[in-house]
Motif scaffolding. Structure first.
Motif, short mmCIF file in Angstrom:
data_model
loop_
_atom_site.label_atom_id
_atom_site.label_comp_id
_atom_site.label_asym_id
_atom_site.label_seq_id
_atom_site.Cartn_x
_atom_site.Cartn_y
_atom_site.Cartn_z
N GLY A 1 0.83 -1.19 0.00
CA GLY A 1 0.00 0.00 0.00
C GLY A 1 0.87 1.25 0.00
O GLY A 1 2.10 1.17 0.12
N GLN A 2 0.22 2.39 -0.11
CA GLN A 2 0.95 3.65 -0.23
C GLN A 2 1.46 4.18 1.11
O GLN A 2 2.26 5.11 1.14
CB GLN A 2 0.06 4.72 -0.91
CG GLN A 2 -0.94 5.40 0.02
CD GLN A 2 -2.21 4.62 0.22
OE1 GLN A 2 -2.30 3.43 -0.02
NE2 GLN A 2 -3.24 5.33 0.71
N GLY A 3 1.01 3.58 2.20
CA GLY A 3 1.43 4.02 3.51
C GLY A 3 0.47 5.03 4.10
O GLY A 3 -0.16 5.82 3.38
N THR A 4 0.36 4.98 5.43
CA THR A 4 -0.46 5.95 6.14
C THR A 4 0.20 6.28 7.47
O THR A 4 0.74 5.40 8.14
CB THR A 4 -1.90 5.41 6.34
OG1 THR A 4 -2.71 6.42 6.92
CG2 THR A 4 -1.92 4.20 7.24
N GLN A 5 0.19 7.54 7.83
CA GLN A 5 0.89 7.98 9.03
C GLN A 5 0.02 7.79 10.27
O GLN A 5 -1.17 8.14 10.27
CB GLN A 5 1.29 9.45 8.89
CG GLN A 5 1.99 10.03 10.10
CD GLN A 5 3.37 9.41 10.31
OE1 GLN A 5 4.10 9.12 9.36
NE2 GLN A 5 3.74 9.22 11.57
N VAL A 6 0.63 7.26 11.30
CA VAL A 6 0.01 7.17 12.62
C VAL A 6 0.91 7.91 13.60
O VAL A 6 2.10 7.63 13.69
CB VAL A 6 -0.15 5.70 13.07
CG1 VAL A 6 -0.58 5.63 14.53
CG2 VAL A 6 -1.15 4.98 12.18
N THR A 7 0.33 8.88 14.29
CA THR A 7 1.08 9.67 15.25
C THR A 7 0.37 9.60 16.60
O THR A 7 -0.81 9.91 16.70
CB THR A 7 1.18 11.13 14.80
OG1 THR A 7 1.81 11.19 13.52
CG2 THR A 7 2.01 11.93 15.81
N VAL A 8 1.12 9.18 17.62
CA VAL A 8 0.57 9.05 18.96
C VAL A 8 1.31 10.01 19.87
O VAL A 8 2.53 9.93 20.01
CB VAL A 8 0.70 7.61 19.50
CG1 VAL A 8 0.02 7.49 20.85
CG2 VAL A 8 0.11 6.61 18.51
N SER A 9 0.58 10.90 20.49
CA SER A 9 1.18 11.90 21.38
C SER A 9 0.96 11.50 22.83
O SER A 9 -0.03 10.87 23.18
CB SER A 9 0.59 13.27 21.10
OG SER A 9 -0.82 13.24 21.29
N SER A 10 1.93 11.89 23.65
CA SER A 10 1.86 11.52 25.07
C SER A 10 1.04 12.52 25.86
O SER A 10 0.70 13.59 25.37
CB SER A 10 3.27 11.41 25.64
OG SER A 10 3.95 12.63 25.45
#
Length: 123
Positions: free
Chosen positions: A114-123
């Motif tokens: 797949g083309q990729g998807t960003q996952v961002t987890v903040s504290s």
């Protein structure tokens, strides 16, 4: 040829949940095994979850018990449900499809990505 189109992802706070989708089209009969990989910034790509042709699943050590891989065969769509997310889960996530091999998390085993998807987890 198989085309994989990802959706989902985004930003969430620590402890939250996200679901990634990977819709497949084309000659999907040639890709009986599926996987999710992730590529954190400055680190190597690693396997997250694997779905075998018999429905069995395998998970990376760091996500076991928190992530679940599943497939809707009617929709030709692979999912990754991610719960209890942590900042260290921040990465670009990719779905992959290909033949089935013993080394489930070897990227070169997969023909299609797949083309990729960003996952961002903040504290």
């Amino acid at each position: 040829q198989v085309q994989l189109v990802q959706s989902g992802g985004g930003s969430v706070q620590s402890g939250g949940s996200l679901r990634l989708s990977c819709a497949a089209s084309g000659a999907t009969y040639s890709t009986p095994c599926w996987a999710w990989f992730r590529h954190p910034p400055g680190k190597a790509r690693s396997g997250v979850a694997h779905l075998d042709s018999d429905g069995s699943t395998t998970y990376g050590d760091s996500v076991e018990g928190r992530f679940t891989v599943s497939q809707d065969s009617a929709k030709n769509t692979l999912y990754l449900q991610m719960n209890s997310l942590r900042p260290e889960d921040t990465a670009m996530y990719y779905c992959a499809a290909g033949p089935c091999y013993a080394l489930k998390f070897l990227p070169s085993n997969y023909n299609y990505w797949g083309q990729g998807t960003q996952v961002t987890v903040s504290s």
